[in-house]
Design an enzyme around this catalytic site. Structure first.
Site, mmCIF file in Angstrom:
data_model
loop_
_atom_site.group_PDB
_atom_site.id
_atom_site.type_symbol
_atom_site.label_atom_id
_atom_site.label_comp_id
_atom_site.label_asym_id
_atom_site.label_seq_id
_atom_site.Cartn_x
_atom_site.Cartn_y
_atom_site.Cartn_z
ATOM 1 N N TYR A 124 12.625 -9.837 16.764
ATOM 2 C CA TYR A 124 12.610 -9.348 15.393
ATOM 3 C C TYR A 124 13.603 -10.113 14.525
ATOM 4 C CZ TYR A 124 12.778 -6.077 11.452
ATOM 5 O OH TYR A 124 12.724 -5.499 10.195
ATOM 6 N N LYS A 159 12.695 -11.988 11.012
ATOM 7 C CA LYS A 159 13.288 -11.642 9.712
ATOM 8 C C LYS A 159 14.149 -12.775 9.172
ATOM 9 C CE LYS A 159 12.720 -8.494 7.685
ATOM 10 N NZ LYS A 159 11.612 -8.043 6.787
ATOM 11 N N ASP A 177 -5.323 -10.405 4.739
ATOM 12 C CA ASP A 177 -4.232 -10.522 5.703
ATOM 13 C C ASP A 177 -3.345 -11.691 5.322
ATOM 14 O OD1 ASP A 177 -2.638 -10.841 7.986
ATOM 15 O OD2 ASP A 177 -4.256 -10.238 9.334
ATOM 16 N N SER A 224 0.817 -1.212 0.000
ATOM 17 C CA SER A 224 0.000 0.000 0.000
ATOM 18 C C SER A 224 0.850 1.260 0.000
ATOM 19 C CB SER A 224 -0.920 0.029 1.226
ATOM 20 O OG SER A 224 -1.825 -1.047 1.205
ATOM 21 N N ARG A 225 2.105 1.123 0.424
ATOM 22 C CA ARG A 225 2.966 2.293 0.562
ATOM 23 C C ARG A 225 4.419 1.803 0.612
ATOM 24 N NH1 ARG A 225 0.477 0.916 5.179
ATOM 25 N NH2 ARG A 225 -1.288 2.239 4.666
ATOM 26 N N GLY A 226 5.341 2.730 0.705
ATOM 27 C CA GLY A 226 6.736 2.409 0.979
ATOM 28 C C GLY A 226 7.430 1.587 -0.090
ATOM 29 N N ILE A 227 8.301 0.686 0.354
ATOM 30 C CA ILE A 227 9.122 -0.088 -0.570
ATOM 31 C C ILE A 227 8.257 -0.954 -1.478
ATOM 32 C CG2 ILE A 227 10.806 -1.967 -0.702
ATOM 33 C CD1 ILE A 227 12.093 -0.798 1.847
ATOM 34 N N GLY A 228 7.235 -1.587 -0.922
ATOM 35 C CA GLY A 228 6.387 -2.451 -1.734
ATOM 36 C C GLY A 228 5.735 -1.695 -2.871
ATOM 37 N N LYS A 264 -3.851 -5.244 4.095
ATOM 38 C CA LYS A 264 -4.930 -5.061 5.066
ATOM 39 C C LYS A 264 -5.579 -3.688 4.977
ATOM 40 C CE LYS A 264 -4.482 -6.264 9.281
ATOM 41 N NZ LYS A 264 -3.923 -6.348 10.655
#
Length: 286
Positions: free
Chosen positions: A172, A176, A78, A23-27, A46
């Site tokens: 985290y 990852k 999701d 929806s935003r950013g790197i993607g 989502k």
């Protein structure tokens, strides 16, 4: 700085990408780079309604993809949910006839130490990052195997078993590295059928909502590069031959250097900024 040019034989035109998040950013930047070739992009995200703190929804992202020259399909769902992932994969095949690329972009972050990290946050990171990556890749696999240009690209770091990262951010790091293990395993498992699996990670922090809201605000953004840098590196990887380009843990600046792009100043989040660039997590200092 200019983006790595697309050659007539290296293009994502009419290829179908299925992406978690976006929806935003790197993607979104990766999706827009593919769209400029005329790719089809299916987003499973989502954010169907505007978020008070985050810009963009899956629907506004789809509109941007189409404005950039691609075809888009927004699926509100999701990546943690088996039925939602199946629905997105089925919708991609029904609309566009198959799947050529999976981009495992969705990720959750919490850098709390073990004492402070709640199990709710731990489970969220494991479910989105590690399980979601495995689930989307697995669900799309029968369709990837029918493609003549099949790639799985996961936004995750190189595996580094020195204790420094797990010692700082155990929850985290586990989540990852779980994503990275999907790359390691799929590359070997699918080598003979010609489905590539690679990971990509930025050398520096990237100016995304997570950096602005969670990792240091304006000061962190000033030491960051733009999502377009990762997008150009992702494009370079996704247009390579999947039978020879697999099993790698790529770093964005190294990929761009291989493409002949070495002047990276144009990727600074603050044009002409003099703040030192901040290296991303899981990498040695710049």
């Amino acid at each position: 700085m200019t983006s790595a040019p697309a050659s007539p034989t290296r293009s994502l035109r009419d290829r179908t990408l299925v992406m978690s998040g976006g929806s935003r950013g790197i993607g979104l930047a990766i999706a827009l780079r593919a769209a400029r070739d005329g790719a089809n992009v299916v987003l499973l995200a989502k954010t169907g309604e505007p978020h008070p703190k985050l810009e963009g929804t899956v629907h506004t992202a789809a509109a941007e993809i189409e404005a950039a020259g691609g075809r888009a399909l927004a699926v509100v769902g999701d990546v943690r949910d088996d039925a939602d992932v199946s629905r997105a994969v089925d919708a991609a095949v029904e609309r566009f006839g198959g799947i050529d690329v999976v981009v495992n972009n969705a990720s959750a972050i919490d850098l709390s130490g073990t004492r402070e990290l709640s199990m709710k946050k731990y489970d969220l990171m494991q479910d989105i990052n590690a399980r979601g990556t495995f689930l989307l890749s697995k669900t799309a696999l029968p369709h990837l195997e029918r493609s003549d240009h099949a790639h799985v690209l996961t936004l995750s770091p190189p595996l580094d078993l020195r204790p420094q990262w797990a010692g700082q951010y155990l929850g985290y790091t586990m989540a990852k590295y779980g994503m990275s293990l999907v790359t390691l395993g799929l590359a070997e498992e699918l080598r003979e059928v010609g489905v590539a699996a690679n990971s990509l990670w930025p050398r520096t922090m990237i100016a995304t909502a997570a950096v602005a809201n969670l990792l240091g605000g304006d000061e962190a953004v000033a030491g960051s590069r733009t999502p377009e840098m990762v997008a150009d590196a992702a494009y370079a990887v996704l247009t390579r031959d999947p039978r020879t380009c697999t099993g790698h843990f790529f770093i964005d600046d190294e990929v761009l250097a291989e493409e002949g792009v070495t002047d990276l100043e144009g990727y600074r989040a603050v044009p002409g900024g003099e703040a030192p660039l901040r290296e991303d997590l899981f990498l040695d200092p710049i």
